[in-house]
Design an enzyme around this catalytic site. Structure first.
Site, PDB file in Angstrom:
ATOM      1  N   ALA A 267      43.091  34.622  38.390  1.00  0.00           N
ATOM      2  CA  ALA A 267      42.254  35.803  37.737  1.00  0.00           C
ATOM      3  C   ALA A 267      41.323  36.209  38.720  1.00  0.00           C
ATOM      4  O   ALA A 267      40.364  37.078  38.366  1.00  0.00           O
ATOM      5  CB  ALA A 267      41.394  34.746  36.741  1.00  0.00           C
TER       6      ALA A 267
ATOM      7  N   ASP B 189      36.147  34.222  50.704  1.00  0.00           N
ATOM      8  CA  ASP B 189      36.117  33.350  49.556  1.00  0.00           C
ATOM      9  C   ASP B 189      35.741  31.636  50.186  1.00  0.00           C
ATOM     10  O   ASP B 189      35.090  31.218  49.283  1.00  0.00           O
ATOM     11  CB  ASP B 189      37.566  33.395  49.187  1.00  0.00           C
ATOM     12  CG  ASP B 189      38.004  34.542  48.426  1.00  0.00           C
ATOM     13  OD1 ASP B 189      37.018  35.380  48.126  1.00  0.00           O
ATOM     14  OD2 ASP B 189      39.224  34.857  48.302  1.00  0.00           O
TER      15      ASP B 189
END
Length: 376
Positions: free
Chosen positions: A117, A166
């Protein structure tokens, strides 16, 4: 219910969690030495762990049936592990490759970070394992050191040439804040993001369109940016200012110009968004989000019909701004909305997807959360 003791015949020494993330702005600037502004999600990957005295890494995921995967750390090399187990294996390989004397472990992994996602489910897995190993083996590494190790794990072992955003977001974000990260010198600061106090919500709309950054598209984009910087005589596109952008574009091949335009203007949008947050104007970042999506769609070309539909419909239904988040080619859209408008925006996007014949999206509100930590 399957428990750690059932699987491994002993109790875990602890449980560690690491969150997924959304990025407010700064998409694809991290590997250009630029600035990013991510937020940690309340959704986490959790690892129950126990040390072993041998070189075996035994892995079980609650999403994977009853199978236990056993890996010999002494035989790990890049490319030898595939699937989800490559991510924890990569972290332990990177720790050992960096000279840390770590042995095996039994790991039970659970997660509610949506996969595919664009919410960094892989980084959450890596950072949860890294945090667990850091505590189990008393390594004393800080968040940024663990982030760099996790990045190397993904670059060198998994084979995805990702930047540092990230991993840093998953390890270093704090509740109620966005993290302003300079990916060149790795300095950062917490930027207040009190959405509730401002009467706002940050909706995450998962389009359910899967993407795979290891398929070469991500690497091709990064290579294009590096080639452009080389042609311009720059260490990275970070060094190209907005004022110098028009002249620089004239010096580049046509196919590289949109990439450069996105990176330079996106870096500027990070500065705009940070200034607005520092001034307490949270609603003001809506227009910055929408401009960022247009750039990702038109210049960087990493959007898709589903993410475009979600962003456009959200804004038309009253969102202050919306944009794709994540690496692209599917994934999620974030929409900044007034609290009273959240249900209407969600319903409008769902109806638009149904009318277009797409699988219905799933949506939730993102509350800025803490980074990786021991929870038990």
């Amino acid at each position: 219910m399957t428990t750690f003791r059932t699987l491994f015949s002993a109790d875990p020494e602890g449980t560690w969690a690491a969150p997924g993330r959304v990025n407010l702005i700064g998409e694809h600037t991290d590997y250009n030495d630029g600035f990013v502004l991510p937020v940690a999600l309340p959704h986490t990957t959790r690892v129950q762990a126990r040390r072993r005295d041998d070189s075996l890494l035994r892995l079980h995921s609650t999403r994977g049936g009853d199978e236990i995967t056993t890996l010999d750390l002494d035989k790990l090399e890049p490319g030898t592990t595939t699937g989800w187990t490559a991510y924890p294996a990569a972290v332990v390989w990177a720790l050992r490759d960096a000279g840390h004397a770590v042995a095996g472990a039994d790991l039970l992994i659970d997660s509610d970070v949506p996969e595919g996602a664009g919410l960094s489910s892989s980084a959450a897995l890596q950072c949860a394992v890294a945090t667990a190993y850091n505590d189990l083996y008393h390594l004393g590494l800080d968040g940024m050191q663990l982030a760099l190790l996790a990045q190397r794990a993904e670059n060198a072992y998994v084979g995805v040439p990702c930047g540092i955003m990230d991993q840093t977001a998953s390890l270093c974000c704090r509740a109620g804040h966005a993290l302003l990260l300079d990916t060149r010198d790795l300095t950062s600061r917490q930027v207040p993001l009190d959405l509730e106090g401002a009467g706002l919500r940050l909706l995450v709309i998962d389009t359910r369109v899967k993407h795979d950054l290891a398929d070469g598209a991500y690497a091709k984009l990064r290579a294009g940016c590096e080639r452009a910087a080389e042609l311009l005589g720059l260490a990275a596109l970070r060094d190209l200012t907005a004022d110098a952008l028009p002249a620089a574009l004239d010096r580049l091949p046509a196919e590289l110009r949109p990439l450069v335009r996105h990176v330079v203007t996106e870096d500027d949008r990070v500065r705009q968004a940070t200034a607005l947050l520092d001034a307490g104007d949270l609603a003001g970042i809506g227009a910055v989000l929408t401009a960022g999506h247009a750039s990702l769609r038109d210049d960087y070309a990493v959007s898709c019909p589903e993410t475009d539909l979600a962003a456009d419909t959200a804004v038309a239904a009253g969102a202050l701004g919306a944009r794709m988040t994540g690496g692209g080619f599917g994934g999620s859209v974030i929409a900044l909305v007034h609290q009273d408008d959240a249900d209407r925006v969600t319903a409008a996007v769902t109806a638009a997807f149904a009318a277009a014949g797409h699988a219905l999206p799933r949506s939730f509100a993102a509350t800025p959360a803490d980074g990786a930590r021991r929870i038990a």
